[in-house]
Design a protein around this motif. Sequence first.
Motif, mmCIF file in Angstrom:
data_model
loop_
_atom_site.group_PDB
_atom_site.id
_atom_site.type_symbol
_atom_site.label_atom_id
_atom_site.label_comp_id
_atom_site.label_asym_id
_atom_site.label_seq_id
_atom_site.Cartn_x
_atom_site.Cartn_y
_atom_site.Cartn_z
ATOM 1 N N SER A 57 0.827 -1.196 0.000
ATOM 2 C CA SER A 57 0.000 0.000 0.000
ATOM 3 C C SER A 57 0.861 1.245 0.000
ATOM 4 N N GLY A 58 0.278 2.345 -0.540
ATOM 5 C CA GLY A 58 1.006 3.613 -0.570
ATOM 6 C C GLY A 58 1.415 4.063 0.816
ATOM 7 N N GLU A 80 -3.898 8.331 -4.691
ATOM 8 C CA GLU A 80 -2.890 7.994 -3.682
ATOM 9 C C GLU A 80 -1.748 7.179 -4.268
ATOM 10 N N HIS A 81 -1.866 6.803 -5.538
ATOM 11 C CA HIS A 81 -0.878 5.892 -6.136
ATOM 12 C C HIS A 81 -0.176 6.459 -7.367
ATOM 13 N N GLY A 130 6.687 7.296 -2.163
ATOM 14 C CA GLY A 130 5.729 6.237 -1.887
ATOM 15 C C GLY A 130 4.801 5.922 -3.033
ATOM 16 N N LYS A 131 4.692 6.827 -4.009
ATOM 17 C CA LYS A 131 3.792 6.578 -5.139
ATOM 18 C C LYS A 131 4.474 5.716 -6.202
ATOM 19 N N ILE A 132 3.648 5.125 -7.056
ATOM 20 C CA ILE A 132 4.154 4.329 -8.173
ATOM 21 C C ILE A 132 4.994 5.214 -9.084
ATOM 22 N N ALA A 133 6.132 4.702 -9.520
ATOM 23 C CA ALA A 133 7.101 5.492 -10.273
ATOM 24 C C ALA A 133 6.758 5.520 -11.757
#
Length: 577
Positions: free
Chosen positions: A5-6, A530-531, A538-541
């Motif tokens: 999770s984020g 949030e992603h 913390g977020k998806i790159a």
Amino acid sequence: MPRISGIAVLCLYALAGAGCGAERRFDADIVLTNARVFTADKRNAWAEAVAIKDGRFIYVGANGGANRYVGDATRSVDLGGRLVMPGLIDGHTHPGYIGVEQFGERLPAGSHEDLMRAASARAERDAGDGWLRLCCWSPGEYVRGRSGPHKAKLDAAVADRPVWINSRSWHSYWLNSRALEVLGIGDDTPDPRPGVAVYDRDANGQLTGWVKEGAGWQHFKTLFPADPEAHQQGIRDFIRTLSEHGVTTVYDGGNFGYEDEVYGFLAGLEEAGELPLRYEGTYQVFVPSRRHEAIAEMRRLRDAYGGERLRFRTIKLFMDGINANRSGAMLEPYDDIPDFVGETLLSTDDLRDFLLELHGEKLDLHVHVVGDLAVRRVLDAVEAAQAAVGEDFYPRITLAHLHLVSEPDLPRFAEQGVSANFTPWWHRMGRRDGPDPVLGAERAARLFGTVALFDAGANVTFSSDDWRLNVLSPFFGMQVGHVRRAPAALRADGEPAAPDEMQIGPDNPSLEQMLTGYTINGAYPFRMEEHIGSIETGKIADLLVLDENLFELDKAEIQHQKPSAVIMEGQLLHGEL
């Protein structure tokens, strides 16, 4: 990529940061420094460096802080001042229309007589009694108030076989008498929805052969099967074009009944590891009866084709049509039909009930709205549904296109949490000065009120809404949306763009607003804020690299930009660093 999770990722990487009392250091997979990073994070809009590990951002900040994430296995790249931005989100488009809305054989442009001669010649070359599907007639040339193209004129050219001619807008169709007969449509056949999805009739109640909106679309799948090879190659080309231009997430606005062809193919791509973006699938409601099938169909599509990247969470509804064929729903009458305001596919009460069903199923809704009456009715229905449920009301609602929004309704978007989606390359069409035969001068002057909705606090998002590759680039959308003027190649009047036409006025969204609409704002309708959508720890790159800085570039050159590198989930998809 590990499914963490984020919040968990944020906490994990916080332990590695300065001042946390922890000696552990996370060696990044990739570190990018000396960049101009537009983060789309409203708390920290710009940075110099990012670090990525396991497909997530573990650092966003100044160059000096990135060095502590460089280890023996880290790929460290000095970007030399190049621009970095989040992966882009196309909030409404149509990959599946390739090979479906391709209009059949395109006839030479010219007068009505030229069009009819070409249709007749085409029928003679292709002997037989099967359907003849052709293109194109222009609503601007044929539609005057209530009147439009007539079957009698088409019968004179081709009478012995069914003929279907698309309009250039693809919201209207022209059928001859034989076509109506084959479809079983007579003078007494009820319209799917009067005022929107209609079989046009003259003053005597007789069919004219002009078919609008869902009244035509409901026949597509049965009449015009897509060629699998061309259809699939077209979808490949479409999603590759988006991906190469930095789009990492897309919402599919629907497929006119070809859902299994489109999503079956996409599911195969995902299984083979060849789907280069997140893809939000849908089911379209374009005649009222499909509303009652929509939830079951979304379940079926999810079960049959859903995966990690191909998801099914948002239904598409056509609430009205378009102004060109007088099927947009207006608060005030059309200028050329003084007693007609149009109609919506669902009433306010019916839409409220549908929203309550979506609440129970935990589904979201994306709505085509052109006229201000359609906007008003959707907002009224959302307000009623939210009142019935309370704070836990589930559906997230997006209104797309928004040619006109009444001023009292502007603040309601933010108040009700409704997103506004615009297709900015359309904004070359307005705002127009002077008289307009359909809307009048006052309404024409306030078409596409992007800035008004930004100013009202709405979540404004952007999209390409097409199937033609030459208009898919989000950078093309950014330029036209920002300057509200078509590039010379698309200018209808043939005049070259003058330098002063690139000046930005108060009704033009800023470039930063355009980028925000394609990034963090675009993530919200799909519950992914949030992603994805911003470059934050913390977020998806997801990110892209541009050799030119959009904020310093000649505005006329924005449309030509293409990323030199596209990274999704920490992996380099296109280009090189």
